[in-house]
Motif scaffolding. Structure first.
Motif, PDB file in Angstrom:
ATOM      1  N   SER A 135      55.413  44.206   9.149  1.00 22.01           N
ATOM      2  CA  SER A 135      56.207  43.645  10.229  1.00 22.01           C
ATOM      3  C   SER A 135      56.985  44.766  10.897  1.00 22.01           C
ATOM      4  CB  SER A 135      57.165  42.583   9.693  1.00 22.01           C
ATOM      5  OG  SER A 135      57.916  42.018  10.742  1.00 22.01           O
ATOM      6  N   ASP A 136      57.180  44.628  12.198  1.00 28.03           N
ATOM      7  CA  ASP A 136      57.936  45.648  12.923  1.00 28.03           C
ATOM      8  C   ASP A 136      59.445  45.503  12.728  1.00 28.03           C
ATOM      9  OD1 ASP A 136      55.613  46.796  13.925  1.00 28.03           O
ATOM     10  OD2 ASP A 136      55.613  45.510  15.696  1.00 28.03           O
ATOM     11  N   THR A 137      59.891  44.287  12.426  1.00 30.74           N
ATOM     12  CA  THR A 137      61.318  44.038  12.237  1.00 30.74           C
ATOM     13  C   THR A 137      61.521  43.162  11.011  1.00 30.74           C
ATOM     14  OG1 THR A 137      61.317  42.051  13.619  1.00 30.74           O
ATOM     15  CG2 THR A 137      61.717  44.153  14.741  1.00 30.74           C
ATOM     16  N   PRO A 138      62.714  43.168  10.441  1.00 38.99           N
ATOM     17  CA  PRO A 138      62.968  42.365   9.239  1.00 38.99           C
ATOM     18  C   PRO A 138      62.804  40.860   9.424  1.00 38.99           C
ATOM     19  CG  PRO A 138      64.677  44.018   9.507  1.00 38.99           C
ATOM     20  CD  PRO A 138      63.851  44.049  10.750  1.00 38.99           C
ATOM     21  N   LYS A 139      62.905  40.373  10.638  1.00 34.68           N
ATOM     22  CA  LYS A 139      62.761  38.929  10.862  1.00 34.68           C
ATOM     23  C   LYS A 139      61.589  38.580  11.761  1.00 34.68           C
ATOM     24  CE  LYS A 139      67.566  37.865  10.040  1.00 34.68           C
ATOM     25  NZ  LYS A 139      68.739  37.141  10.469  1.00 34.68           N
ATOM     26  N   GLY A 140      60.835  39.587  12.165  1.00 37.92           N
ATOM     27  CA  GLY A 140      59.733  39.383  13.085  1.00 37.92           C
ATOM     28  C   GLY A 140      58.487  38.837  12.403  1.00 37.92           C
ATOM     29  N   PRO A 141      57.484  38.535  13.195  1.00 35.72           N
ATOM     30  CA  PRO A 141      56.227  38.035  12.632  1.00 35.72           C
ATOM     31  C   PRO A 141      55.566  39.086  11.744  1.00 35.72           C
ATOM     32  CG  PRO A 141      56.020  38.414  15.005  1.00 35.72           C
ATOM     33  CD  PRO A 141      57.443  38.654  14.646  1.00 35.72           C
ATOM     34  N   VAL A 142      54.707  38.612  10.866  1.00 33.54           N
ATOM     35  CA  VAL A 142      53.995  39.500   9.958  1.00 33.54           C
ATOM     36  C   VAL A 142      52.530  39.569  10.369  1.00 33.54           C
ATOM     37  CG1 VAL A 142      55.566  39.121   8.024  1.00 33.54           C
ATOM     38  CG2 VAL A 142      53.550  37.666   8.271  1.00 33.54           C
ATOM     39  N   ARG A 168      46.400  32.478   0.647  1.00 27.21           N
ATOM     40  CA  ARG A 168      46.491  31.587   1.820  1.00 27.21           C
ATOM     41  C   ARG A 168      47.289  32.247   2.939  1.00 27.21           C
ATOM     42  NH1 ARG A 168      48.767  26.369  -0.729  1.00 27.21           N
ATOM     43  NH2 ARG A 168      48.368  27.298  -2.735  1.00 27.21           N
ATOM     44  N   LEU A 169      48.353  32.945   2.575  1.00 21.12           N
ATOM     45  CA  LEU A 169      49.160  33.632   3.586  1.00 21.12           C
ATOM     46  C   LEU A 169      48.362  34.754   4.247  1.00 21.12           C
ATOM     47  CD1 LEU A 169      52.502  33.805   1.590  1.00 21.12           C
ATOM     48  CD2 LEU A 169      52.026  32.361   3.582  1.00 21.12           C
ATOM     49  N   ILE A 170      47.610  35.500   3.442  1.00 27.30           N
ATOM     50  CA  ILE A 170      46.788  36.583   3.982  1.00 27.30           C
ATOM     51  C   ILE A 170      45.680  36.011   4.862  1.00 27.30           C
ATOM     52  CG2 ILE A 170      45.157  38.420   3.386  1.00 27.30           C
ATOM     53  CD1 ILE A 170      48.026  39.229   2.827  1.00 27.30           C
ATOM     54  N   ALA A 171      44.992  34.976   4.387  1.00 29.51           N
ATOM     55  CA  ALA A 171      43.884  34.389   5.153  1.00 29.51           C
ATOM     56  C   ALA A 171      44.369  33.859   6.501  1.00 29.51           C
ATOM     57  CB  ALA A 171      43.215  33.278   4.346  1.00 29.51           C
ATOM     58  N   HIS A 172      45.499  33.192   6.505  1.00 26.61           N
ATOM     59  CA  HIS A 172      46.051  32.673   7.763  1.00 26.61           C
ATOM     60  C   HIS A 172      46.366  33.820   8.724  1.00 26.61           C
ATOM     61  CE1 HIS A 172      48.290  29.886  10.348  1.00 26.61           C
ATOM     62  NE2 HIS A 172      49.136  30.893  10.510  1.00 26.61           N
ATOM     63  N   THR A 173      46.952  34.862   8.209  1.00 28.28           N
ATOM     64  CA  THR A 173      47.318  36.001   9.042  1.00 28.28           C
ATOM     65  C   THR A 173      46.076  36.729   9.546  1.00 28.28           C
ATOM     66  OG1 THR A 173      49.321  36.192   7.704  1.00 28.28           O
ATOM     67  CG2 THR A 173      48.816  38.022   9.150  1.00 28.28           C
ATOM     68  N   LEU A 174      45.052  36.840   8.721  1.00 23.62           N
ATOM     69  CA  LEU A 174      43.800  37.452   9.160  1.00 23.62           C
ATOM     70  C   LEU A 174      43.180  36.652  10.303  1.00 23.62           C
ATOM     71  CD1 LEU A 174      42.008  38.521   5.859  1.00 23.62           C
ATOM     72  CD2 LEU A 174      42.513  39.997   7.790  1.00 23.62           C
ATOM     73  N   ARG A 175      43.168  35.343  10.153  1.00 26.63           N
ATOM     74  CA  ARG A 175      42.528  34.482  11.164  1.00 26.63           C
ATOM     75  C   ARG A 175      43.289  34.430  12.478  1.00 26.63           C
ATOM     76  NH1 ARG A 175      42.613  29.960   7.513  1.00 26.63           N
ATOM     77  NH2 ARG A 175      41.427  30.729   5.756  1.00 26.63           N
ATOM     78  N   HIS A 176      44.607  34.500  12.416  1.00 28.80           N
ATOM     79  CA  HIS A 176      45.428  34.309  13.615  1.00 28.80           C
ATOM     80  C   HIS A 176      46.068  35.592  14.143  1.00 28.80           C
ATOM     81  CE1 HIS A 176      44.932  29.990  13.321  1.00 28.80           C
ATOM     82  NE2 HIS A 176      45.118  30.119  12.021  1.00 28.80           N
ATOM     83  N   GLY A 177      45.880  36.694  13.458  1.00 27.44           N
ATOM     84  CA  GLY A 177      46.421  37.965  13.926  1.00 27.44           C
ATOM     85  C   GLY A 177      47.830  38.242  13.454  1.00 27.44           C
ATOM     86  N   GLU A 178      48.660  37.226  13.453  1.00 25.73           N
ATOM     87  CA  GLU A 178      50.017  37.346  12.926  1.00 25.73           C
ATOM     88  C   GLU A 178      50.525  35.955  12.561  1.00 25.73           C
ATOM     89  OE1 GLU A 178      52.371  39.259  15.978  1.00 25.73           O
ATOM     90  OE2 GLU A 178      52.832  37.352  16.915  1.00 25.73           O
ATOM     91  N   MET A 179      51.651  35.940  11.875  1.00 18.14           N
ATOM     92  CA  MET A 179      52.248  34.676  11.448  1.00 18.14           C
ATOM     93  C   MET A 179      53.756  34.814  11.532  1.00 18.14           C
ATOM     94  SD  MET A 179      51.947  32.740   7.740  1.00 18.14           S
ATOM     95  CE  MET A 179      52.391  34.230   6.854  1.00 18.14           C
ATOM     96  N   THR A 180      54.404  33.826  12.113  1.00 10.53           N
ATOM     97  CA  THR A 180      55.860  33.841  12.099  1.00 10.53           C
ATOM     98  C   THR A 180      56.317  33.538  10.675  1.00 10.53           C
ATOM     99  OG1 THR A 180      56.093  31.492  12.618  1.00 10.53           O
ATOM    100  CG2 THR A 180      55.971  33.030  14.489  1.00 10.53           C
TER     101      THR A 180
END
Length: 111
Positions: free
Chosen positions: A69-76, A27-39
């Motif tokens: 992610s580019d940063t430890p707290k940034g979007p994935v 679910r996390l991967i699918a959401h990120t695929l659909r939206h480009g990134e996820m906070t």
């Protein structure tokens, strides 16, 4: 190969084999695929779990290279680990040397 639905299914199949019983990972991967990134703050809502469990899921996917992610707290965003390229993109890569044809003869232009 880049059909979103097919890629989501291949990701779900691969994660199911690697992490049996962790049904929320796809679910996390699918959401990120659909939206480009996820906070990172959206992960508990997407996965349907508490904050701590979502952070553990993100850490697992980040460590394995399925998320980046580019940063430890940034979007994935989605990652494509090379170790799993054949599972995610079957027959896209080949172990054989590519056959590159000779360039065509280009007729000269009379000036």
């Amino acid at each position: 190969m880049l059909d979103l639905k097919g890629l989501e299914e291949r990701y779900a199949d691969l994660l199911g084999r690697l992490y049996p019983g962790r049904d929320r990972l796809p679910r996390l991967i699918a959401h990120t695929l659909r939206h480009g990134e996820m906070t990172r703050g959206d992960a508990p809502f997407v996965a349907g779990v508490r904050d701590r469990a979502a952070r553990n899921d993100l850490a697992l996917l980040l460590k394995a290279g399925f998320l980046r992610s580019d940063t430890p707290k940034g979007p994935v965003r989605v990652g494509f680990p090379l170790d799993y390229r054949e599972s995610l993109f079957p027959n896209l890569f080949s172990t054989r040397e590519p056959v590159v044809p000779d360039p065509p003869d280009i007729p000269a232009i009379d000036a």
